[in-house]
Design a protein around this motif. Structure first.
Motif, mmCIF file in Angstrom:
data_model
loop_
_atom_site.group_PDB
_atom_site.id
_atom_site.type_symbol
_atom_site.label_atom_id
_atom_site.label_comp_id
_atom_site.label_asym_id
_atom_site.label_seq_id
_atom_site.Cartn_x
_atom_site.Cartn_y
_atom_site.Cartn_z
ATOM 1 N N UNK A 209 44.110 42.411 35.525
ATOM 2 C CA UNK A 209 44.861 41.600 34.555
ATOM 3 C C UNK A 209 46.373 41.755 34.684
ATOM 4 N N UNK A 210 46.829 42.826 35.324
ATOM 5 C CA UNK A 210 48.264 43.022 35.595
ATOM 6 C C UNK A 210 49.116 42.891 34.333
ATOM 7 N N UNK A 211 48.640 43.486 33.231
ATOM 8 C CA UNK A 211 49.414 43.494 32.003
ATOM 9 C C UNK A 211 49.402 42.208 31.224
ATOM 10 N N UNK A 212 48.591 41.241 31.641
ATOM 11 C CA UNK A 212 48.532 39.955 30.952
ATOM 12 C C UNK A 212 47.495 39.970 29.830
ATOM 13 N N UNK A 213 47.609 39.026 28.918
ATOM 14 C CA UNK A 213 46.682 38.904 27.791
ATOM 15 C C UNK A 213 45.439 38.157 28.261
ATOM 16 N N UNK A 214 44.288 38.731 27.986
ATOM 17 C CA UNK A 214 43.030 38.084 28.336
ATOM 18 C C UNK A 214 42.727 36.958 27.358
ATOM 19 N N UNK A 215 42.485 35.761 27.898
ATOM 20 C CA UNK A 215 41.947 34.653 27.109
ATOM 21 C C UNK A 215 40.429 34.779 27.204
ATOM 22 N N UNK A 216 39.854 35.470 26.247
ATOM 23 C CA UNK A 216 38.423 35.769 26.299
ATOM 24 C C UNK A 216 37.658 34.643 25.611
ATOM 25 N N UNK A 217 37.036 33.805 26.434
ATOM 26 C CA UNK A 217 36.230 32.708 25.901
ATOM 27 C C UNK A 217 34.737 32.990 26.063
ATOM 28 N N UNK A 218 34.416 34.244 26.373
ATOM 29 C CA UNK A 218 33.031 34.620 26.585
ATOM 30 C C UNK A 218 32.230 34.781 25.310
ATOM 31 N N UNK A 219 32.840 34.489 24.164
ATOM 32 C CA UNK A 219 32.135 34.593 22.879
ATOM 33 C C UNK A 219 31.297 33.351 22.592
ATOM 34 N N UNK A 220 31.211 32.451 23.558
ATOM 35 C CA UNK A 220 30.625 31.143 23.305
ATOM 36 C C UNK A 220 29.277 30.913 23.982
ATOM 37 N N UNK A 221 28.614 31.989 24.366
ATOM 38 C CA UNK A 221 27.279 31.864 24.922
ATOM 39 C C UNK A 221 26.216 32.153 23.881
ATOM 40 N N UNK A 222 24.990 31.757 24.165
ATOM 41 C CA UNK A 222 23.873 32.018 23.259
ATOM 42 C C UNK A 222 23.700 33.525 23.085
ATOM 43 N N UNK A 223 23.757 33.984 21.849
ATOM 44 C CA UNK A 223 23.622 35.408 21.565
ATOM 45 C C UNK A 223 24.924 36.176 21.612
ATOM 46 N N UNK A 224 26.016 35.540 22.058
ATOM 47 C CA UNK A 224 27.311 36.211 22.036
ATOM 48 C C UNK A 224 27.799 36.343 20.593
ATOM 49 N N UNK A 225 28.678 37.298 20.348
ATOM 50 C CA UNK A 225 29.136 37.548 18.979
ATOM 51 C C UNK A 225 30.641 37.766 18.929
ATOM 52 N N UNK A 226 31.167 37.704 17.709
ATOM 53 C CA UNK A 226 32.549 38.097 17.445
ATOM 54 C C UNK A 226 32.586 38.730 16.064
ATOM 55 N N UNK A 227 33.619 39.529 15.792
ATOM 56 C CA UNK A 227 33.726 40.199 14.499
ATOM 57 C C UNK A 227 33.816 39.161 13.388
ATOM 58 N N UNK A 228 32.985 39.323 12.372
ATOM 59 C CA UNK A 228 32.938 38.356 11.276
ATOM 60 C C UNK A 228 34.258 38.324 10.513
#
Length: 323
Positions: A209-228
């Motif tokens: 990542x070389x110090x860059x901010x991750x654009x994490x779009x992996x929360x959008x699969x079946x069974x994926x989660x994110x903090x409520x």
């Protein structure tokens, strides 16, 4: 055993945040007080529990399955897995929320879809994950996300992560399946990286990542989660993943850990629920996907998929998962 409103707690004196003197009773009281705002965002979503039976200074674990040891009244969502079924808890009332707290669940993580249409998400989630506490960078990234979504014709909402970044959600009509939403999210991330290559990345591997901010779009699969929304995070000070407004992001008056278990009452009194009308802004991705596709070449699609699927080798000390 004592009773919080709606549920009897066991070992209420247990220190879950030892450095802050925050007990299980404090956690349960927080969830009881925030329930009127939190429950609409939990309603019908399968929950994955992040549990810390010995407090956050000791290893915790992730639990999805409540096939055993649950009260008869607790609603569950049955979902298939390769060798059977997973029974996720579903939270629709204060009693169920306090049952989670009594399990030493600090953070409930939720699906971006709801019963009865678990295969059709009603949220698209973008998680901004900076490498450190880069307040200016993560605010700028959040605004870049909003700007591109608006360019695509989509309304978005934001909340603090309670950790290092922000979560941005796009309310959806539950008409598209996960494959469509997943493809949109990854393509959206690719456009952001094309426009801000020195600041943003989609590289899954931290070393790349070389110090860059991750654009994490992996929360959008079946069974994926994110903090409520309104969930406590297992970090010193008991920070909360709290909905906020885009005006607060623009003014830099809110940071990823601005709100805590001890300050949320004041926050709720002042701001109410900034996400109260999320469900009234549900949108289709149809025209947005057409606009997005015009911004990407075939090579762009290949690169975004490669960045998301590259994986590091096994990690030492990974969290245990109870299924």
């Amino acid at each position: 055993m004592i009773s919080e409103p709606g549920y009897p707690l066991t070992h209420p004196e247990k220190l879950l945040f030892p450095g802050d003197g925050i007990t299980k009773a404090d956690v349960a009281s927080y969830y009881s007080s925030v329930a009127p705002l939190m429950l609409p965002h939990l309603d019908g979503r399968p929950v994955t529990m992040e549990r810390y039976p010995a407090g956050i200074d000791r290893p915790g674990f992730i639990q999805k399955n409540v096939a055993k040891g649950f009260p008869e009244w607790l609603e569950r969502a049955e979902t298939p897995k390769k060798d059977g079924m997973v029974f996720y808890p579903v939270v629709r009332d204060v009693r169920s929320l306090l049952w989670l707290a009594n399990q030493n669940c600090i953070t409930p993580h939720v699906w971006p879809s709801r019963l009865p249409e678990l295969d059709r998400p009603d949220l698209c989630v973008v998680d901004l994950d900076p490498p450190g506490d880069d307040a200016e960078g993560v605010h700028a990234a959040a605004l870049a996300v909003r700007e591109l979504l608006a360019e695509l014709g989509l309304v978005s909402f934001v909340k603090t992560s309670g950790s290092k970044g922000f979560h941005i959600v796009v309310p959806l009509e539950p008409s598209d399946g996960f494959e469509s939403v997943w493809r949109f999210a990854h393509g959206f991330g690719a456009v952001l990286v094309k426009r801000h290559p020195d600041a943003l990345t989609q590289e899954f591997i931290k070393a790349d990542r070389a110090g860059r901010i991750l654009i994490d779009t992996g929360r959008n699969g079946y069974g994926a989660t994110f903090a409520a929304a309104y969930a406590i995070r297992p970090k010193p000070g008991a920070p909360v993943s709290a909905p906020c407004t885009w005006d607060e992001i623009e003014r830099r008056s809110v940071s990823p850990r601005s709100f805590t278990l001890r300050t949320m009452t004041t926050r709720m009194d002042a701001a109410g629920d900034p996400w109260a009308d999320v469900a009234h802004h549900r949108q289709s991705l149809g025209s947005a996907m057409e606009r997005l596709s015009a911004l990407l070449t075939e090579d762009d699609w290949k690169e975004t998929l490669a960045a998301r699927t590259r994986r590091p080798g096994p990690r030492k000390g990974a969290s245990r998962t109870r299924r």
